[in-house]
Design a protein around this motif. Structure first.
Motif, PDB file in Angstrom:
ATOM      1  N   MET A   1     -26.885 -19.047  22.520  1.00 34.21           N
ATOM      2  CA  MET A   1     -27.244 -19.947  23.610  1.00 34.21           C
ATOM      3  C   MET A   1     -27.969 -21.154  23.019  1.00 34.21           C
ATOM      4  O   MET A   1     -28.885 -21.008  22.203  1.00 34.21           O
ATOM      5  CB  MET A   1     -28.140 -19.226  24.615  1.00 34.21           C
ATOM      6  CG  MET A   1     -28.650 -20.133  25.722  1.00 34.21           C
ATOM      7  SD  MET A   1     -29.597 -19.262  26.980  1.00 34.21           S
ATOM      8  CE  MET A   1     -28.269 -18.609  27.965  1.00 34.21           C
ATOM      9  N   THR A   2     -27.583 -22.343  23.449  1.00 37.25           N
ATOM     10  CA  THR A   2     -28.246 -23.562  23.011  1.00 37.25           C
ATOM     11  C   THR A   2     -29.522 -23.753  23.811  1.00 37.25           C
ATOM     12  O   THR A   2     -29.546 -23.508  25.018  1.00 37.25           O
ATOM     13  CB  THR A   2     -27.325 -24.781  23.202  1.00 37.25           C
ATOM     14  OG1 THR A   2     -26.115 -24.546  22.479  1.00 37.25           O
ATOM     15  CG2 THR A   2     -27.977 -26.055  22.698  1.00 37.25           C
ATOM     16  N   GLU A   3     -30.582 -24.182  23.134  1.00 35.61           N
ATOM     17  CA  GLU A   3     -31.870 -24.365  23.803  1.00 35.61           C
ATOM     18  C   GLU A   3     -32.360 -25.793  23.615  1.00 35.61           C
ATOM     19  O   GLU A   3     -32.023 -26.443  22.621  1.00 35.61           O
ATOM     20  CB  GLU A   3     -32.889 -23.367  23.249  1.00 35.61           C
ATOM     21  CG  GLU A   3     -32.473 -21.922  23.477  1.00 35.61           C
ATOM     22  CD  GLU A   3     -33.471 -20.931  22.904  1.00 35.61           C
ATOM     23  OE1 GLU A   3     -34.493 -21.362  22.320  1.00 35.61           O
ATOM     24  OE2 GLU A   3     -33.215 -19.721  23.032  1.00 35.61           O
ATOM     25  N   PHE A   4     -33.142 -26.267  24.570  1.00 30.89           N
ATOM     26  CA  PHE A   4     -33.657 -27.628  24.540  1.00 30.89           C
ATOM     27  C   PHE A   4     -35.147 -27.625  24.858  1.00 30.89           C
ATOM     28  O   PHE A   4     -35.574 -26.985  25.808  1.00 30.89           O
ATOM     29  CB  PHE A   4     -32.946 -28.500  25.583  1.00 30.89           C
ATOM     30  CG  PHE A   4     -31.471 -28.628  25.376  1.00 30.89           C
ATOM     31  CD1 PHE A   4     -30.944 -29.680  24.631  1.00 30.89           C
ATOM     32  CD2 PHE A   4     -30.597 -27.700  25.928  1.00 30.89           C
ATOM     33  CE1 PHE A   4     -29.590 -29.800  24.436  1.00 30.89           C
ATOM     34  CE2 PHE A   4     -29.229 -27.810  25.738  1.00 30.89           C
ATOM     35  CZ  PHE A   4     -28.723 -28.867  24.990  1.00 30.89           C
ATOM     36  N   ASP A   5     -35.906 -28.354  24.101  1.00 30.69           N
ATOM     37  CA  ASP A   5     -37.312 -28.602  24.414  1.00 30.69           C
ATOM     38  C   ASP A   5     -37.366 -29.996  25.022  1.00 30.69           C
ATOM     39  O   ASP A   5     -37.046 -30.983  24.347  1.00 30.69           O
ATOM     40  CB  ASP A   5     -38.155 -28.526  23.137  1.00 30.69           C
ATOM     41  CG  ASP A   5     -39.651 -28.635  23.414  1.00 30.69           C
ATOM     42  OD1 ASP A   5     -40.030 -29.265  24.440  1.00 30.69           O
ATOM     43  OD2 ASP A   5     -40.432 -28.113  22.612  1.00 30.69           O
ATOM     44  N   VAL A   6     -37.755 -30.098  26.292  1.00 26.67           N
ATOM     45  CA  VAL A   6     -37.728 -31.395  26.966  1.00 26.67           C
ATOM     46  C   VAL A   6     -38.632 -32.414  26.287  1.00 26.67           C
ATOM     47  O   VAL A   6     -38.396 -33.622  26.386  1.00 26.67           O
ATOM     48  CB  VAL A   6     -38.084 -31.273  28.472  1.00 26.67           C
ATOM     49  CG1 VAL A   6     -37.061 -30.413  29.192  1.00 26.67           C
ATOM     50  CG2 VAL A   6     -39.482 -30.732  28.675  1.00 26.67           C
ATOM     51  N   ALA A   7     -39.648 -31.946  25.561  1.00 27.20           N
ATOM     52  CA  ALA A   7     -40.540 -32.870  24.855  1.00 27.20           C
ATOM     53  C   ALA A   7     -39.822 -33.582  23.714  1.00 27.20           C
ATOM     54  O   ALA A   7     -40.213 -34.673  23.305  1.00 27.20           O
ATOM     55  CB  ALA A   7     -41.760 -32.122  24.326  1.00 27.20           C
ATOM     56  N   ASP A   8     -38.753 -32.969  23.188  1.00 20.49           N
ATOM     57  CA  ASP A   8     -38.006 -33.550  22.071  1.00 20.49           C
ATOM     58  C   ASP A   8     -36.784 -34.341  22.527  1.00 20.49           C
ATOM     59  O   ASP A   8     -36.137 -34.998  21.715  1.00 20.49           O
ATOM     60  CB  ASP A   8     -37.545 -32.449  21.109  1.00 20.49           C
ATOM     61  CG  ASP A   8     -38.717 -31.717  20.470  1.00 20.49           C
ATOM     62  OD1 ASP A   8     -39.784 -32.345  20.322  1.00 20.49           O
ATOM     63  OD2 ASP A   8     -38.556 -30.529  20.138  1.00 20.49           O
ATOM     64  N   ALA A   9     -36.448 -34.273  23.793  1.00 18.45           N
ATOM     65  CA  ALA A   9     -35.249 -34.941  24.308  1.00 18.45           C
ATOM     66  C   ALA A   9     -35.593 -36.337  24.825  1.00 18.45           C
ATOM     67  O   ALA A   9     -36.739 -36.621  25.174  1.00 18.45           O
ATOM     68  CB  ALA A   9     -34.626 -34.113  25.435  1.00 18.45           C
ATOM     69  N   THR A  10     -34.594 -37.199  24.874  1.00 18.36           N
ATOM     70  CA  THR A  10     -34.801 -38.526  25.450  1.00 18.36           C
ATOM     71  C   THR A  10     -34.833 -38.407  26.968  1.00 18.36           C
ATOM     72  O   THR A  10     -34.324 -37.415  27.529  1.00 18.36           O
ATOM     73  CB  THR A  10     -33.655 -39.484  25.061  1.00 18.36           C
ATOM     74  OG1 THR A  10     -32.443 -39.036  25.694  1.00 18.36           O
ATOM     75  CG2 THR A  10     -33.481 -39.563  23.557  1.00 18.36           C
ATOM     76  N   PRO A  11     -35.392 -39.392  27.664  1.00 20.98           N
ATOM     77  CA  PRO A  11     -35.369 -39.355  29.133  1.00 20.98           C
ATOM     78  C   PRO A  11     -33.954 -39.213  29.690  1.00 20.98           C
ATOM     79  O   PRO A  11     -33.725 -38.476  30.646  1.00 20.98           O
ATOM     80  CB  PRO A  11     -36.003 -40.685  29.526  1.00 20.98           C
ATOM     81  CG  PRO A  11     -36.921 -41.010  28.395  1.00 20.98           C
ATOM     82  CD  PRO A  11     -36.206 -40.516  27.169  1.00 20.98           C
ATOM     83  N   ARG A  12     -32.980 -39.896  29.092  1.00 14.75           N
ATOM     84  CA  ARG A  12     -31.588 -39.803  29.558  1.00 14.75           C
ATOM     85  C   ARG A  12     -31.039 -38.386  29.379  1.00 14.75           C
ATOM     86  O   ARG A  12     -30.358 -37.842  30.250  1.00 14.75           O
ATOM     87  CB  ARG A  12     -30.726 -40.816  28.822  1.00 14.75           C
ATOM     88  CG  ARG A  12     -29.274 -40.832  29.266  1.00 14.75           C
ATOM     89  CD  ARG A  12     -28.508 -41.983  28.608  1.00 14.75           C
ATOM     90  NE  ARG A  12     -27.080 -41.916  28.853  1.00 14.75           N
ATOM     91  CZ  ARG A  12     -26.495 -42.288  29.969  1.00 14.75           C
ATOM     92  NH1 ARG A  12     -27.206 -42.751  30.972  1.00 14.75           N
ATOM     93  NH2 ARG A  12     -25.178 -42.190  30.108  1.00 14.75           N
ATOM     94  N   GLU A  13     -31.345 -37.764  28.226  1.00 17.15           N
ATOM     95  CA  GLU A  13     -30.882 -36.391  27.987  1.00 17.15           C
ATOM     96  C   GLU A  13     -31.499 -35.433  28.997  1.00 17.15           C
ATOM     97  O   GLU A  13     -30.805 -34.544  29.533  1.00 17.15           O
ATOM     98  CB  GLU A  13     -31.229 -35.963  26.561  1.00 17.15           C
ATOM     99  CG  GLU A  13     -30.401 -36.646  25.499  1.00 17.15           C
ATOM    100  CD  GLU A  13     -30.928 -36.393  24.098  1.00 17.15           C
ATOM    101  OE1 GLU A  13     -30.123 -36.510  23.157  1.00 17.15           O
ATOM    102  OE2 GLU A  13     -32.143 -36.108  23.931  1.00 17.15           O
ATOM    103  N   ASN A  14     -32.793 -35.594  29.261  1.00 15.68           N
ATOM    104  CA  ASN A  14     -33.452 -34.735  30.248  1.00 15.68           C
ATOM    105  C   ASN A  14     -32.831 -34.907  31.633  1.00 15.68           C
ATOM    106  O   ASN A  14     -32.596 -33.934  32.356  1.00 15.68           O
ATOM    107  CB  ASN A  14     -34.948 -35.022  30.295  1.00 15.68           C
ATOM    108  CG  ASN A  14     -35.687 -34.396  29.137  1.00 15.68           C
ATOM    109  OD1 ASN A  14     -35.272 -33.380  28.600  1.00 15.68           O
ATOM    110  ND2 ASN A  14     -36.781 -35.024  28.725  1.00 15.68           N
TER     111      ASN A  14
END
Length: 197
Positions: A1-14
């Protein structure tokens, strides 16, 4: 499963992750009028209800620091009134057309060929062909990061006879349109399963 930390993502990605996860999103096709009486009609897929016994609905719009208030939000704040029109499949194309940004004073009703009908408690027109319209007065508003949340107290409701069964709204007769991630829409199609609890 792919995971994302919103703190590391760009506003557009979030934003893309959120909009593809929270689906289908109901659409509030909101009609307002400015202080001079010029009408406005625009769809918002960041919309829901927050109170039901004393009905309150909400929608969000970019705030001043993030692209500026849209005419709909501005009108709702200035006049304290707006109508939420429910979008069904026959209205999909016209609803989508009203998402075009027009100069203030130009009407999306006219742009998309949407017939107006009078409201009972508020000044803005409603969408004549909407199967449900809720007339709202401003309850409150608040800033949430990049958005302005506008809450409206429902004062009056219009329901088309064709979606009633024995005087009650029949959801099997309402082909509600919702937003999916990206450019996609969906239309409600009840499954053969009724809530048990």
């Amino acid at each position: 499963m792919t995971e994302f930390d919103v703190a590391d993502a760009t506003p557009r990605e979030n934003a893309r992750l959120l909009k593809s996860a929270v689906t289908p999103r109901p659409i509030a096709w909101i009609s307002t009028a400015d202080e001079d009486g010029a009408d406005n009609l625009a769809p918002f897929s960041s919309y829901n209800h927050v109170s039901s016994e004393r009905p309150v609905v909400l929608f969000t719009s970019p705030n001043e620091d993030n692209g500026g208030l849209k005419d709909t939000a501005w009108n709702a704040l200035e006049t304290g009134e707006f109508a939420v029109n429910v979008v069904t499949e026959p209205l999909l194309e016209r609803m989508d057309r009203t998402s075009e940004r027009l100069p203030p004073g130009e009407s999306e009703f006219d742009l998309a060929g949407v017939e107006r009908a009078d409201c009972r408690r508020i000044e803005p027109s409603r969408v004549a062909d909407a199967v449900v319209t809720m007339e709202c007065t401003l309850y409150d508003s608040m800033e949430v990061h990049d958005r302005l949340m506008v809450l409206g107290e429902v004062r009056y409701v219009h329901v088309a006879d064709e979606v009633l069964t024995d005087g009650k709204r029949d959801m099997t007769k309402v082909d509600t349109v919702g937003r999916l991630g990206g450019p996609y829409y969906t239309v409600s199609d009840p499954v053969e399963f009724e809530r048990q609890f």
